[in-house]
Motif scaffolding. Structure first.
Motif, PDB file in Angstrom:
ATOM      1  N   ASP A 245       0.915  -1.240   0.014  1.00 22.94           N
ATOM      2  CA  ASP A 245      -0.031   0.010   0.073  1.00 22.94           C
ATOM      3  C   ASP A 245       0.890   1.247  -0.084  1.00 22.94           C
ATOM      4  OD1 ASP A 245       0.853   0.200   2.647  1.00 22.94           O
ATOM      5  OD2 ASP A 245      -0.990  -0.372   3.611  1.00 22.94           O
ATOM      6  N   TRP A 246       0.337   2.329  -0.033  1.00 25.06           N
ATOM      7  CA  TRP A 246       1.045   3.539  -0.104  1.00 25.06           C
ATOM      8  C   TRP A 246       1.961   3.985   1.009  1.00 25.06           C
ATOM      9  CZ3 TRP A 246       0.911   7.990   3.192  1.00 25.06           C
ATOM     10  CH2 TRP A 246      -0.051   7.758   4.072  1.00 25.06           C
ATOM     11  N   VAL A 247       1.538   3.432   1.987  1.00 30.09           N
ATOM     12  CA  VAL A 247       2.514   3.690   3.606  1.00 30.09           C
ATOM     13  C   VAL A 247       3.546   2.801   3.210  1.00 30.09           C
ATOM     14  CG1 VAL A 247       2.598   3.082   5.984  1.00 30.09           C
ATOM     15  CG2 VAL A 247       0.579   3.889   5.087  1.00 30.09           C
TER      16      VAL A 247
ATOM     17  N   PHE B 252       7.391   3.763   3.200  1.00 28.13           N
ATOM     18  CA  PHE B 252       8.552   3.534   4.179  1.00 28.13           C
ATOM     19  C   PHE B 252       9.556   2.810   3.130  1.00 28.13           C
ATOM     20  CE2 PHE B 252      10.353  -0.108   6.251  1.00 28.13           C
ATOM     21  CZ  PHE B 252      10.821   0.294   7.406  1.00 28.13           C
TER      22      PHE B 252
ATOM     23  N   SER C 175       9.624  10.790   0.201  1.00 26.19           N
ATOM     24  CA  SER C 175       8.156  10.354   0.808  1.00 26.19           C
ATOM     25  C   SER C 175       7.263  10.882  -0.681  1.00 26.19           C
ATOM     26  CB  SER C 175       7.612  11.053   1.993  1.00 26.19           C
ATOM     27  OG  SER C 175       8.069  10.687   2.973  1.00 26.19           O
TER      28      SER C 175
END
Length: 204
Positions: free
Chosen positions: A30-32, A36, A70
């Motif tokens: 996922d985008w997280v 990371f 990010s």
């Protein structure tokens, strides 16, 4: 010169973050996860370099590097399908980051008074350790430990920069450019020709 080094640093960080995010896409994270892995790849090598050199870790002082990683990862998250249409996008993004960080790591070590051998090692660490950490986290065999010509390219680029800067009196932009061209050129040749290091035959 300082402005140029800053731009190169930002470009290298973004390129590594994109390469990490592309690998996250292959793992269907996922985008997280993208953010990371992008940060681990973008700042991991430089973090360990600074710890070894016993200087303040660069992104703790200049926090915008985390933002760069990010943002690059999030953009990659939404643009993955467009990027994936381009052949070997992950390899090329990684090659750009490797070439830039090989020189920047060596440059930082020399600026702190390190000898050439130490500076070369710091260049290789800056370029390779973030990718190693990334691959270990994602349960992949790190590319630098395969037959891929990667560490060799980083090593040659760092050596070229150090020789130019310390022995040939070719400094500033010219030394940086030569080091980057050598590292990227060797890696690009390996990518385009599938050139690799000979693998050990293993235990019989």
């Amino acid at each position: 010169m300082l402005t140029l080094l800053f731009i190169i640093n930002v470009a290298g960080t973004a390129a590594f973050a994109v390469s990490g995010a592309l690998l996250a896409a292959k793992k269907k994270m996922d985008w997280v996860g993208f953010v990371f892995i992008g940060n681990v790849t973008g700042i991991g090598g430089g973090t360990l370099r600074d710890v070894i050199l016993d200087v303040p870790v660069f992104w703790l002082v200049d926090w915008y590097y985390v933002v760069i990683c990010s943002v690059s990862a999030v953009i990659t998250y939404f643009a993955t399908q467009q990027i994936s249409r381009k052949s070997k996008a992950l390899l090329w993004a990684d090659a750009i980051g490797m070439a830039l960080f090989s020189v920047l790591g060596a440059q930082k070590a020399l600026s702190l008074g390190a000898e050439i051998p130490v500076a070369v090692i710091m260049g290789v660490f800056s370029a390779c350790l973030g990718g190693i950490i990334r691959d270990v986290i994602l349960n992949d065999v790190p590319v630098v430990f395969q037959k891929e010509i990667y560490i060799t390219a980083s090593l040659l680029g760092a050596i070229a920069y150090c020789v130019c800067d310390s022995l040939l009196d070719i400094r500033g932009l010219y030394a940086v450019a030569i080091g980057c061209v050598v590292a990227f050129g060797v890696r690009a040749l390996a990518i385009l020709t599938n050139l690799s290091m000979p693998a050990h035959r293993g235990l019989q």
